[in-house]
Design a protein around this motif. Structure first.
Motif, PDB file in Angstrom:
ATOM      1  N   GLU A 247       0.865  -1.183   0.000  1.00 31.31           N
ATOM      2  CA  GLU A 247       0.000   0.000   0.000  1.00 31.31           C
ATOM      3  C   GLU A 247       0.896   1.227   0.000  1.00 31.31           C
ATOM      4  N   CYS A 248       0.692   2.097  -0.973  1.00 32.34           N
ATOM      5  CA  CYS A 248       1.523   3.295  -1.119  1.00 32.34           C
ATOM      6  C   CYS A 248       0.711   4.547  -0.814  1.00 32.34           C
ATOM      7  N   VAL A 249       1.306   5.465  -0.051  1.00 33.02           N
ATOM      8  CA  VAL A 249       0.712   6.784   0.181  1.00 33.02           C
ATOM      9  C   VAL A 249       1.110   7.676  -0.994  1.00 33.02           C
ATOM     10  N   VAL A 250       0.135   8.224  -1.701  1.00 36.19           N
ATOM     11  CA  VAL A 250       0.439   8.910  -2.961  1.00 36.19           C
ATOM     12  C   VAL A 250       0.138  10.406  -2.927  1.00 36.19           C
ATOM     13  N   ASP A 251       0.033  10.999  -1.729  1.00 38.68           N
ATOM     14  CA  ASP A 251      -0.258  12.443  -1.653  1.00 38.68           C
ATOM     15  C   ASP A 251       0.823  13.268  -2.351  1.00 38.68           C
ATOM     16  N   LYS A 252       2.106  12.954  -2.088  1.00 33.68           N
ATOM     17  CA  LYS A 252       3.196  13.706  -2.713  1.00 33.68           C
ATOM     18  C   LYS A 252       3.203  13.500  -4.223  1.00 33.68           C
ATOM     19  N   LEU A 253       2.864  12.294  -4.659  1.00 29.08           N
ATOM     20  CA  LEU A 253       2.821  12.015  -6.094  1.00 29.08           C
ATOM     21  C   LEU A 253       1.722  12.833  -6.771  1.00 29.08           C
ATOM     22  N   LEU A 254       0.565  12.943  -6.118  1.00 28.09           N
ATOM     23  CA  LEU A 254      -0.533  13.729  -6.680  1.00 28.09           C
ATOM     24  C   LEU A 254      -0.152  15.211  -6.762  1.00 28.09           C
TER      25      LEU A 254
ATOM     26  N   SER B 165      -0.266  11.510 -16.439  1.00 34.62           N
ATOM     27  CA  SER B 165      -1.189  10.709 -15.636  1.00 34.62           C
ATOM     28  C   SER B 165      -0.441  10.007 -14.512  1.00 34.62           C
ATOM     29  N   ILE B 166      -1.174   9.505 -13.541  1.00 29.75           N
ATOM     30  CA  ILE B 166      -0.569   8.714 -12.468  1.00 29.75           C
ATOM     31  C   ILE B 166       0.096   7.475 -13.053  1.00 29.75           C
ATOM     32  N   ASN B 167      -0.520   6.898 -14.066  1.00 26.00           N
ATOM     33  CA  ASN B 167       0.041   5.691 -14.672  1.00 26.00           C
ATOM     34  C   ASN B 167       1.403   5.958 -15.304  1.00 26.00           C
ATOM     35  N   ASP B 168       1.594   7.160 -15.841  1.00 25.56           N
ATOM     36  CA  ASP B 168       2.901   7.513 -16.414  1.00 25.56           C
ATOM     37  C   ASP B 168       3.990   7.456 -15.343  1.00 25.56           C
ATOM     38  N   PHE B 169       3.677   7.966 -14.145  1.00 18.05           N
ATOM     39  CA  PHE B 169       4.629   7.902 -13.041  1.00 18.05           C
ATOM     40  C   PHE B 169       4.896   6.459 -12.622  1.00 18.05           C
ATOM     41  N   LEU B 170       3.867   5.634 -12.658  1.00 14.59           N
ATOM     42  CA  LEU B 170       4.036   4.236 -12.266  1.00 14.59           C
ATOM     43  C   LEU B 170       4.944   3.505 -13.245  1.00 14.59           C
ATOM     44  N   VAL B 171       4.826   3.820 -14.545  1.00 11.52           N
ATOM     45  CA  VAL B 171       5.716   3.223 -15.537  1.00 11.52           C
ATOM     46  C   VAL B 171       7.158   3.615 -15.256  1.00 11.52           C
ATOM     47  N   LYS B 172       7.374   4.891 -14.968  1.00  7.69           N
ATOM     48  CA  LYS B 172       8.717   5.382 -14.662  1.00  7.69           C
ATOM     49  C   LYS B 172       9.258   4.754 -13.387  1.00  7.69           C
TER      50      LYS B 172
ATOM     51  N   GLU C 227      -4.980  11.419  10.180  1.00  2.00           N
ATOM     52  CA  GLU C 227      -5.032  12.307   9.023  1.00  2.00           C
ATOM     53  C   GLU C 227      -5.616  11.533   7.838  1.00  2.00           C
ATOM     54  N   MET C 228      -6.238  12.278   6.943  1.00  3.12           N
ATOM     55  CA  MET C 228      -6.741  11.652   5.723  1.00  3.12           C
ATOM     56  C   MET C 228      -5.615  11.640   4.685  1.00  3.12           C
ATOM     57  N   ARG C 229      -5.351  10.469   4.149  1.00  6.66           N
ATOM     58  CA  ARG C 229      -4.293  10.309   3.149  1.00  6.66           C
ATOM     59  C   ARG C 229      -4.849   9.595   1.912  1.00  6.66           C
ATOM     60  N   HIS C 230      -4.221   9.845   0.775  1.00  3.29           N
ATOM     61  CA  HIS C 230      -4.541   9.130  -0.445  1.00  3.29           C
ATOM     62  C   HIS C 230      -3.606   7.925  -0.556  1.00  3.29           C
ATOM     63  N   VAL C 231      -4.180   6.749  -0.719  1.00  3.99           N
ATOM     64  CA  VAL C 231      -3.370   5.538  -0.817  1.00  3.99           C
ATOM     65  C   VAL C 231      -3.740   4.750  -2.076  1.00  3.99           C
TER      66      VAL C 231
ATOM     67  N   LEU D 236       9.921   5.202  -4.385  1.00  2.00           N
ATOM     68  CA  LEU D 236       9.850   6.145  -5.509  1.00  2.00           C
ATOM     69  C   LEU D 236       8.467   6.777  -5.621  1.00  2.00           C
ATOM     70  N   ILE D 237       7.432   5.995  -5.400  1.00  2.00           N
ATOM     71  CA  ILE D 237       6.073   6.518  -5.496  1.00  2.00           C
ATOM     72  C   ILE D 237       5.780   7.494  -4.374  1.00  2.00           C
ATOM     73  N   GLU D 238       6.232   7.188  -3.180  1.00 10.32           N
ATOM     74  CA  GLU D 238       5.945   8.043  -2.028  1.00 10.32           C
ATOM     75  C   GLU D 238       6.863   9.261  -1.959  1.00 10.32           C
TER      76      GLU D 238
END
Length: 408
Positions: A206-213, A236-243, A367-371, A398-400
């Motif tokens: 499970e990844c916290v993706v607030d910084k990525l967003l 897109s988020i998927n572009d970051f995931l590919v990288k 806190e509310m986080r995006h995961v 890398l994602i976080e």
């Protein structure tokens, strides 16, 4: 002398294809190397070049014809200076002779065949492929009632299937019989092979993706407007995931590998397949050397490949190969899932939707986080649990902390 234009084999495994479109019409001049038609395979729509020059005398297979066998005559070409009518007659005579020969051989091999034309002479027999005859016999269909779409009116598999593809009624209501397309059959065969022969195991993080967003928002905000008043790019988020996956594979090359009978192949290049949903299945175009490309290059390439995949315009080199696959169902609100490995690759990454959850911070405050949930399906013959876990830990880092993607 008449020149036969044959259904080409556009890949080593191709046995038949659909004639999607003619780019030339009867009577047109044709130069060697000129594109004359488009063929639809189980993967893409590809162009067919003329190997000789002359005049397109007769189109034997009309546009839209299905399941045309490799080697079947699709058109007749008249040589320079040759009379078109003579060329057509010569070509048709050659085709008829080859069909009669095939029927005689078929009858010798299939003594048990008993159809409506069993007692007819060879000259009176209707032209049909062996498979079409077998299906007709099993379904008790009279071939005399079928108009063939194959060369010279030959009855092929799809013609017979069209007679049995009508809705079937049962006591619970109506059901529809849907013929299996080429791409759906390939998907079915590969997935059955994978689940039966590849020992899968699964890990999930499970990844916290607030910084990525936030990072994505900042990059997209810097996009200039083009002439059409639209941003020049939209990451897109998927572009970051590919990288992120590409950089993680470069650090953990054992994951970027495949089982090949008596050896394990470890790929030097990081070529990532990105699953794209199309009308009749799934395509996996490849982002090559993804670890060496920046996020804007990856984004533009993924969009172009997805566009080609949906219109079935991918070239073989754009979907054949790859060492790792990413499948993202986040846009469908799927929390998490476990994908089936795409042989001969050893791993596939499955991505779920971004969602809000309550989490404790370092000060033990909620806190509310995006995961986001990400799972990894692995071939245990190639990748061990510890290796897969280290790959996922690097991916999570890398994602976080997305700014690290420019430092790796």
């Amino acid at each position: 002398m008449a020149i036969k234009i044959l259904m080409p084999a556009l890949s080593p495994t191709m046995k038949e294809g659909n004639l999607a479109k003619w780019l030339k019409k009867e009577g047109d001049k044709v130069a060697a190397g000129e594109v004359i038609a488009e063929i639809e395979t189980d993967k893409a729509i590809m162009e067919v070049d003329a190997v000789d020059e002359g005049t397109l005398a007769k189109i034997m297979i009309t546009a839209g014809a299905k399941n045309v066998k490799v080697g079947d005559v699709i058109a007749i070409l008249a040589e320079e200076g040759e009379d078109i009518e003579t060329a057509i007659k010569e070509g048709q005579e050659i085709i008829v002779k080859s069909h009669v020969k095939e029927i005689v051989v078929e009858d010798i091999k299939t003594e048990k065949y008993s159809g409506p034309d069993q007692k007819e002479s060879v000259a009176e027999r209707i032209f049909a492929t062996p498979l079409a005859r077998r299906i007709a016999s099993q379904e008790n269909i009279n071939l005399h009632n079928i108009t063939g779409s194959g060369p010279n009116g030959r009855i092929v598999k799809s013609d017979v299937e069209g007679c049995i593809g009508q809705p079937l009624l049962n006591e619970n209501g109506g059901v529809t019989t849907i013929p299996i397309t080429g791409i759906r059959q390939v998907i079915a065969d590969r997935l059955v092979e994978s689940k039966q022969q590849v020992p899968h195991f699964y890990l999930e993080i499970e990844c916290v993706v607030d910084k990525l967003l936030e990072f994505r928002t900042e990059i997209n905000a810097g996009a200039k407007l083009g002439e059409d008043s639209k941003p020049e790019y939209k990451i897109s988020i998927n572009d970051f995931l590919v990288k992120a996956a590409a950089l993680s594979l470069a650090r953990h090359p054992k994951v970027n590998s495949s089982w090949q009978k008596d050896v394990i192949i470890q790929y030097n290049d990081v070529d990532i397949c990105v699953a794209v949903a199309i009308d009749d299945g799934l395509m996996t175009p490849i982002v090559k050397n993804a670890n060496r490309k920046n996020i804007l290059q990856i984004s533009a390439e993924v969009k172009e490949l997805a566009k080609k995949a949906k219109s079935q315009r991918l070239k073989p080199e754009e979907y054949q190969g790859g060492g790792f696959t990413i499948s993202n169902l986040g846009m469908y609100s799927i929390k998490s899932f476990y994908a089936i490995i795409n042989p001969p690759q050893s791993c596939i990454m499955a991505v779920g939707a971004t969602r809000k959850v309550a989490m404790y911070n370092k000060n033990d405050q909620l806190e509310m986080r995006h995961v986001m949930n990400i799972s990894l399906s692995c071939d245990h013959r190639v990748v061990d649990g510890a290796t897969a876990a280290m790959f996922l830990n690097t991916l999570k880092e890398l994602i976080e902390t997305p700014s690290l993607m420019i430092c790796y």
